[in-house]
Enzyme design. Structure first.
Site, PDB file in Angstrom:
ATOM      1  N   ASP A  83       0.741  -1.273  -0.076  1.00  0.00           N
ATOM      2  CA  ASP A  83      -0.004   0.074   0.085  1.00  0.00           C
ATOM      3  C   ASP A  83       0.764   1.260  -0.123  1.00  0.00           C
ATOM      4  OD1 ASP A  83       0.768  -0.315   2.559  1.00  0.00           O
ATOM      5  OD2 ASP A  83      -1.062  -0.702   3.533  1.00  0.00           O
ATOM      6  N   ASN A 154      -8.100  -1.906  13.878  1.00  0.00           N
ATOM      7  CA  ASN A 154      -9.613  -2.009  13.693  1.00  0.00           C
ATOM      8  C   ASN A 154      -9.688  -3.326  12.424  1.00  0.00           C
ATOM      9  OD1 ASN A 154      -8.301  -1.379  10.778  1.00  0.00           O
ATOM     10  ND2 ASN A 154      -9.672   0.534  10.693  1.00  0.00           N
ATOM     11  N   HIS A 156      -7.841  -3.866   9.640  1.00  0.00           N
ATOM     12  CA  HIS A 156      -7.637  -3.773   8.281  1.00  0.00           C
ATOM     13  C   HIS A 156      -6.340  -4.454   7.992  1.00  0.00           C
ATOM     14  CE1 HIS A 156      -5.171   0.208   8.846  1.00  0.00           C
ATOM     15  NE2 HIS A 156      -4.360  -0.754   8.907  1.00  0.00           N
ATOM     16  N   GLU A 161      -9.971  -1.366   4.570  1.00  0.00           N
ATOM     17  CA  GLU A 161     -10.565  -0.804   5.702  1.00  0.00           C
ATOM     18  C   GLU A 161     -11.910  -1.729   5.807  1.00  0.00           C
ATOM     19  OE1 GLU A 161      -8.895   0.703   7.644  1.00  0.00           O
ATOM     20  OE2 GLU A 161      -8.239   2.595   7.050  1.00  0.00           O
TER      21      GLU A 161
HETATM   22  C1  GLP Z   1      -0.653   0.537   8.557  1.00  0.00           C
HETATM   23  C2  GLP Z   1      -0.527  -0.403   7.168  1.00  0.00           C
HETATM   24  C3  GLP Z   1      -0.677  -1.688   7.231  1.00  0.00           C
HETATM   25  C4  GLP Z   1      -0.001  -2.131   8.588  1.00  0.00           C
HETATM   26  C5  GLP Z   1      -0.996  -1.648   9.710  1.00  0.00           C
HETATM   27  C6  GLP Z   1      -0.629  -2.024  11.237  1.00  0.00           C
HETATM   28  O1  GLP Z   1      -1.891   1.383   8.428  1.00  0.00           O
HETATM   29  N1  GLP Z   1      -1.162   0.138   6.063  1.00  0.00           N
HETATM   30  O2  GLP Z   1      -0.131  -2.426   6.311  1.00  0.00           O
HETATM   31  O3  GLP Z   1      -0.047  -3.507   8.850  1.00  0.00           O
HETATM   32  O4  GLP Z   1      -1.548  -0.304   9.486  1.00  0.00           O
HETATM   33  O5  GLP Z   1       0.537  -0.981  11.288  1.00  0.00           O
HETATM   34  P1  GLP Z   1       1.505  -1.068  12.688  1.00  0.00           P
HETATM   35  O6  GLP Z   1       2.710  -2.256  12.260  1.00  0.00           O
HETATM   36  O7  GLP Z   1       2.529   0.203  12.655  1.00  0.00           O
HETATM   37  O8  GLP Z   1       0.738  -1.466  13.970  1.00  0.00           O
END
Ligand code: GLP
Length: 267
Positions: A83, A154, A156, A161
């Site tokens: 992403d 959440n 995702h 989302e």
């Molecule tokens: C982000 C990314 C995801 C990631 C998630 C968790 O927004 N788009 O790919 O897995 O949120 O992030 P973190 O690893 O910092 O908790």
């Protein structure tokens, strides 16, 4: 490979719970390294789907270490990042291109033209086609051997989302531009410094290309992920919890957790 403190099978997934996040990340790096080696052996190349966020950073550090030690080459690897914020300036250090460069690409022998990322700089009129083309590139490269994933608080995955789509439509979601959920915007404030500075949109690899990967490894650490993990593994399969859609994956799904993220699995 560090041994998990315990392993369980939940809803068709293999769940490995480690004493610490660093142990789980080492195990994740070993799974990625093994996927690279076996795909290169069998097909002459490996195709990886890579994630950003704070969770996988030690995985990339370990992969770089394996490379430095002469135990792992990325010479026959293609990568597809999951992403990107949209829009984002090409030089923005908070962009995922810069993230990947910092944590992995600068430290391994991956060819620059084999490191694919969604482009947060494409003009508005070209963004749908850019996303569709990304799916065609993945398919033309033979599909993903391994998709590395984190999970949002959440539920995702990537920037897919929670939504109220029927499950069959959610499972078919392609790579596309999306609006970020308020919880995701709130979580990104730590990176952008202020809520007003967080992009409200992103481009994400869709649910369908994620599920088509030949294997998926999901990482989640910390008590703030426990609810998303439990709902993904134990709750109903629903677009309201994108992580639950992983139960429709084509290949094996392995969850690597620490004890705090696994907390609600025993309830
Ligand atoms: C982000 C990314 C995801 C990631 C998630 C968790 O927004 N788009 O790919 O897995 O949120 O992030 P973190 O690893 O910092 O908790």
């Amino acid at each position: 490979m560090p041994a998990p403190a315990r392993s369980l099978e939940v809803a068709g997934a293999s769940v490995r719970v480690f004493d610490s996040a660093p142990d789980a990340c080492r195990a994740a790096a070993d799974l990625v390294a093994e996927a690279i080696r076996s795909a290169v052996r069998e097909r002459g190349r490996a195709v990886l789907g890579l994630a950003t966020g704070s969770t996988p950073i030690p995985v990339y550090a370990r992969l770089a270490e394996l490379h430095r030690a002469g135990e792992l080459s990325f010479a026959d690897v293609d990568t597809y990042n999951l992403d990107e914020y949209y829009p984002i300036a090409p030089t923005d250090p908070k962009g995922f291109r810069a993230f990947m460069h910092r944590h992995l690409f600068a430290h391994v022998d991956l060819a620059a033209n084999r490191a694919h990322l969604l482009d947060g700089t494409v003009p508005e009129h070209a963004v749908d086609e850019h996303a569709a083309q990304y799916d065609r590139w993945i398919a033309a490269d033979g599909g993903l051997d391994l998709q590395l994933l984190g999970i949002g608080r959440n539920g995702h995955i990537g920037f897919n989302e929670p939504s109220d789509l029927p499950v069959d439509r959610a499972l078919a979601l392609p790579t596309r531009p999306v609006d970020l959920h308020p919880a995701t915007v709130a979580d990104a404030v730590k990176d952008f410094g202020a809520e007003a500075l967080v992009p409200r949109r992103a481009i994400t690899v869709g649910i369908a290309p994620i599920l088509a990967a030949r294997s998926i490894v999901v990482l989640a650490f910390g008590p703030h992920k426990a609810d998303a993990v439990a709902r993904s593994l134990l709750g109903p399969v629903t677009a309201g919890v994108p992580g639950s859609l992983l139960r429709h994956a084509d290949g094996p799904v392995t969850w690597l957790l620490d004890e705090t993220a696994a907390r609600d699995l025993d309830a």
